[in-house]
Design an enzyme around this catalytic site. Structure first.
Site: not given
Ligand code: DGL
Length: 258
Positions: A9-10, A41-42, A73-75, A151, A184-186
Site C-alpha cells: 500500500d502507499s 497516493y490519492g 490499495c484501491n488507488t 496514519e 480505501c484500505t485506510h
Molecule cells: N490506501 C489507499 C487506497 O486504498 C490510498 C491512500 C492514499 O491516498 O495514499 O486507496
C-alpha cells in the site's frame, strides 16, 4: 520453500487487509511494503503514479522474495493493476471498491462510496458502478483527509473526530443512503471513529475479506509462519516500525529503489 505473500500500500492502509488475511489464512507468512515517502497516493497525477507503483512493487517483490503480491490499495489497483501483472512474475491480487456487495445489501438502493479523490473519479470505478450498481443511486465522496487520520492512529496518535465528522457531513442531507463502501484500505482502520462520527447508523462495507479469500485461491505454496516477518518502507521512522510490529512485521527495513 516458497516466499511470503507481500501486501503493498502507499501507507498503513494495507494493514486492514493484513488483518483480514490473518483471519482467513492464519498460518501464512506475510511481508508488508509501503511507499510512505510518497504518501498520499490519492492526490497524485496518474502517469507519475503508475511509474512509481511499478518501481516500488518491483523492488519490494525482489527484496521480499514473495510468492504473490496483494495490492492492498484501491488507488493503485484501479490504475495500475494491468501494468503490474504485465511487469511482475508473481501472481497479483488487486483491491477495488466493494460496489457489488454493497449494491446487493442496500435496502434503499442508495449507496455511498467513500474513497480517495483519485479512486472516486477513475474510469475503473465508474465501470464498477455501471456493471454492478445500475439500479442504485451511487453517491461518491472524496475523503482524502481520512487517510491521514488512519496514519495517525497506527502511528500512535489520536485521530481527530471533528475532521472525520466534516468528511461525513454530506451524508446528513442524504437521508435514504443506507450503505457506505469503504473504498480505501485506510478507512476500515478507522471503523470505530467512522461509526461514532456518522450522522446515523449505516451499513459499512469493505473489501478485506473478499481479498483474503481471493488470495487463498490465487497464491499457492507460501511459506508458513512463524518466519520473521518483514515490513519494507521507503521512509523509515520509529513510529512506523512500532505500528508495523503491532501487525506482526517486527523486522522493519528500508526499501531501496532501483
Ligand atoms: N490506501 C489507499 C487506497 O486504498 C490510498 C491512500 C492514499 O491516498 O495514499 O486507496
Amino acid at each position: 520453500m516458497a516466499g511470503p505473500i507481500l501486501v503493498f500500500d502507499s501507507g498503513v492502509g494495507g494493514l486492514s487487509v493484513v488483518a483480514a488475511l490473518r483471519r482467513r489464512l492464519p498460518d501464512v507468512a506475510l511481508a508488508y511494503a509501503c511507499d510512505n515517502a510518497m504518501l498520499p497516493y490519492g492526490v497524485r497525477e496518474d502517469d507519475w503514479l503508475v511509474a512509481r507503483i511499478l518501481t516500488v512493487c518491483r523492488a519490494a517483490v525482489a527484496a521480499s522474495g514473495c510468492s504473490g503480491l496483494v495490492v492492498a490499495c484501491n488507488t493503485a489497483s484501479t490504475l495500475a493493476l494491468e501494468a503490474l501483472r504485465e511487469s511482475l512474475a508473481v501472481p497479483v491480487v488487486g483491491t477495488v471498491p466493494a460496489i457489488k456487495p454493497a449494491a446487493g445489501l442496500s435496502d434503499s438502493r442508495h449507496i455511498g462510496l467513500l474513497a480517495t479523490s483519485a479512486t472516486v473519479a477513475r474510469p475503473y470505478t465508474l465501470r464498477l458502478i455501471q456493471d454492478f450498481a445500475r439500479d442504485c443511486r451511487v453517491t461518491r465522496l472524496a475523503a482524502d483527509p481520512l487517510v491521514g487520520e488512519a496514519e495517525r492512529l497506527v502511528l500512535g496518535e489520536t485521530p481527530e473526530l471533528e475532521r472525520i465528522r466534516r468528511v461525513l457531513a454530506p451524508l446528513e442531507a442524504l437521508a435514504d443512503l443506507d450503505t457506505l463502501v469503504l473504498g480505501c484500505t485506510h478507512f476500515p482502520l478507522l471503523r470505530d471513529q467512522l461509526v461514532e462520527a456518522a450522522p446515523r447508523p449505516l451499513r459499512w462495507v469493505d473489501s478485506g475479506d473478499a481479498i483474503a479469500r481471493r488470495t487463498g485461491q490465487v497464491v499457492v505454496g507460501p511459506q508458513r509462519r512463524p518466519a520473521p516477518e518483514v515490513g519494507w518502507v521507503t521512509a523509515p521512522s520509529p513510529a512506523l516500525a512500532r505500528g508495523l510490529a503491532g501487525f506482526g512485521f517486527v523486522d522493519s527495513r528500508r526499501l531501496v529503489l532501483a
